[in-house]
Design an enzyme around this catalytic site. Structure first.
Site, PDB file in Angstrom:
ATOM      1  N   GLU A 189      -5.335  -8.759   1.026  1.00  0.00           N
ATOM      2  CA  GLU A 189      -5.976  -8.422   2.306  1.00  0.00           C
ATOM      3  C   GLU A 189      -7.461  -8.238   2.062  1.00  0.00           C
ATOM      4  OE1 GLU A 189      -4.475  -5.094   4.538  1.00  0.00           O
ATOM      5  OE2 GLU A 189      -2.382  -5.664   4.240  1.00  0.00           O
ATOM      6  N   GLU A 239       0.802  -1.218   0.000  1.00  0.00           N
ATOM      7  CA  GLU A 239       0.000   0.000   0.000  1.00  0.00           C
ATOM      8  C   GLU A 239       0.843   1.280   0.000  1.00  0.00           C
ATOM      9  OE1 GLU A 239      -3.892  -1.929   2.255  1.00  0.00           O
ATOM     10  OE2 GLU A 239      -2.853  -0.237   3.188  1.00  0.00           O
TER      11      GLU A 239
END
Length: 445
Positions: free
Chosen positions: A356, A176
């Site tokens: 995720e 991220e």
């Protein structure tokens, strides 16, 4: 129960290919603790947590889940779930306290033991190099704003891959990068707590550049593990049909998604976003974009919810009528299908992994039982959404539930629980929630 689209049959693990990867995920700073043990150096998060008011409960990751001490029983717990993969990150300051110079053999020994236990239990290791915990010593030299940090990251990636590259199934460069850049350097609500859009955009460029440099170096070194990067992505909808809201949604998609995807796959930044940034556009050297666009073996997608864009007042997600998690995020599983299909249609992605996916709810433990039916439903619906994308021809190859256990949830401290396993932070007792039992049953059926 998971129901196949347009059918009355229950969706099972057997509806996915045999080589589909099923796992759980964690990150080093959120679970390891032991921040001053074994020769580990301080990270940007250690320092950030000391600032007054930045963590909701004034906590930090110094103890977390004591995974540094309890790693063996934690791996046994992972194996008990029936997953075939575990996604985790290496703490850069644990293996190289200053981010440059000497390596810390005690840190490497910890991860060596972890990998050996995973190997003994037949669980694939999926390793992330950077899950936000940059060594503080590098931050004091400019951190990700400095181009020199890219060179340090490449040396770090090469050392990890030299030691462990043959023992892991995949290596992810960054988790991220948007979070590091925007939340850490523009909004200042995550480490290192800087508030500058120009800094954030330059950081985003250096994260992408270091990714490409590391992939090139690892491939030239003969690393056989699958190599990729993980992005947090969401469909972004205009809050209304007005031209202003539609334009805002397009720009937000550019800043949040295309800013990372276009360089990775096409070697260029989106023109509309560059025009919007003006003087805040990054400093880019001549060969940078070609370096960023290294071939990927996989793209990891972290998905939690969809987003809305409005040119006026902020959008109130509760107005959708859908369930909202303890993070205030709308439960919208069809957004995962939409996102995966969009990525497959717009970019030449060889394999898409859901790296995720999960939800925080207000869990309580009573007499050794943690009943979390909302999380069970969340997992069911999102696994269904991943299957729906596969049925549309999208090469979805993995699903990792976030997270293995409750942990330090960054600026939220310990107030938000994402885990399949409940952690009593006073006793460190682990208790499988109903969602863990459901996921295990799904995988073992």
């Amino acid at each position: 129960m998971l129901m196949k689209t347009n059918e009355s049959m229950t969706l099972t693990r057997a509806d996915f290919p045999q080589d589909f990867v099923w796992g759980v995920a964690t990150s080093a700073y959120q679970i390891e603790g032991a921040v001053q043990e074994g020769g580990r150096g301080p990270s940007v998060w250690d320092v950030f947590c000391q600032k007054p008011g930045v963590i909701a409960d004034a906590s930090d990751g110094s103890r977390a889940c004591e995974h540094y001490q309890r790693w063996e029983s934690d791996v046994d717990l992972i194996a008990s779930l029936g997953v075939n993969a575990y996604r985790f990150s290496v703490s850069w300051p644990r293996v190289q306290p200053l981010g440059e110079g000497a390596w810390n053999e005690a840190g490497f020994a910890f991860y060596d033991r972890l990998l050996s236990r995973l190997e003994a239990l037949g669980i694939e290791a999926h390793l992330t190099l950077n899950h936000w915990d940059l060594p503080q010593a590098l931050q004091e030299k400019g951190g990700w704003e400095s181009r020199e940090t890219c060179e340090h990251f490449v040396r770090y990636a090469l050392e990890i891959s030299r030691r462990f590259g043959s023992r892991v199934k995949s290596l992810c460069t960054h988790n991220e990068p948007w979070v590091i850049a925007v939340l850490g350097h523009e909004h200042g609500v995550f480490a290192p707590g800087i508030k500058s859009r120009r800094a954030a955009i330059q950081v985003a460029h250096h994260l992408l550049l270091s990714h490409g440099m590391a992939l090139k170096a690892m491939r030239e070194a003969g690393v056989k593990a699958a190599l990729g990067i993980v992005l947090n992505l969401s469909p972004i909808y205009p809050a209304s049909s007005s031209a202003a809201d539609v334009a805002k949604a397009r720009l937000d998609d550019g800043l949040n998604a295309r800013w990372y995807l276009d360089p990775l796959f096409f070697g260029r930044y989106p023109a509309d976003v560059m025009a919007h940034l003006g003087n805040d556009a990054p400093v880019v050297q001549a060969a940078d974009m070609a370096m960023i666009a290294q071939p990927l073996d996989f793209l990891g997608v972290n998905y939690y919810t969809r987003n809305f864009a409005s040119s006026g007042n902020p959008w109130d997600v509760s107005s959708t009528g859908n369930q909202v998690t303890d993070m205030g995020w709308e439960v919208y599983p069809q957004g995962l299908t939409e996102l995966l299909c969009r990525l497959h249609a717009d970019y030449p992605v060889p394999s898409l992994w859901v790296t995720e996916n999960g939800a925080a709810f207000k869990d309580t433990e009573r007499d050794g039982v943690v009943d979390d039916p909302d999380r069970v439903a969340y997992l069911q619906r999102h696994i269904q959404a991943a299957w729906n994308a596969r049925e549309k021809g999208v090469p979805v190859g993995a699903y990792f539930a976030w997270s293995l256990m409750d942990n330090f949830e960054w600026a939220s401290g310990y107030a938000k629980r994402f885990g399949l396993v409940y952690v009593n932070y006073q006793t460190q007792q682990r208790t499988l929630k109903s969602s863990a039992h459901w996921y295990s049953g799904f995988l073992k059926a």
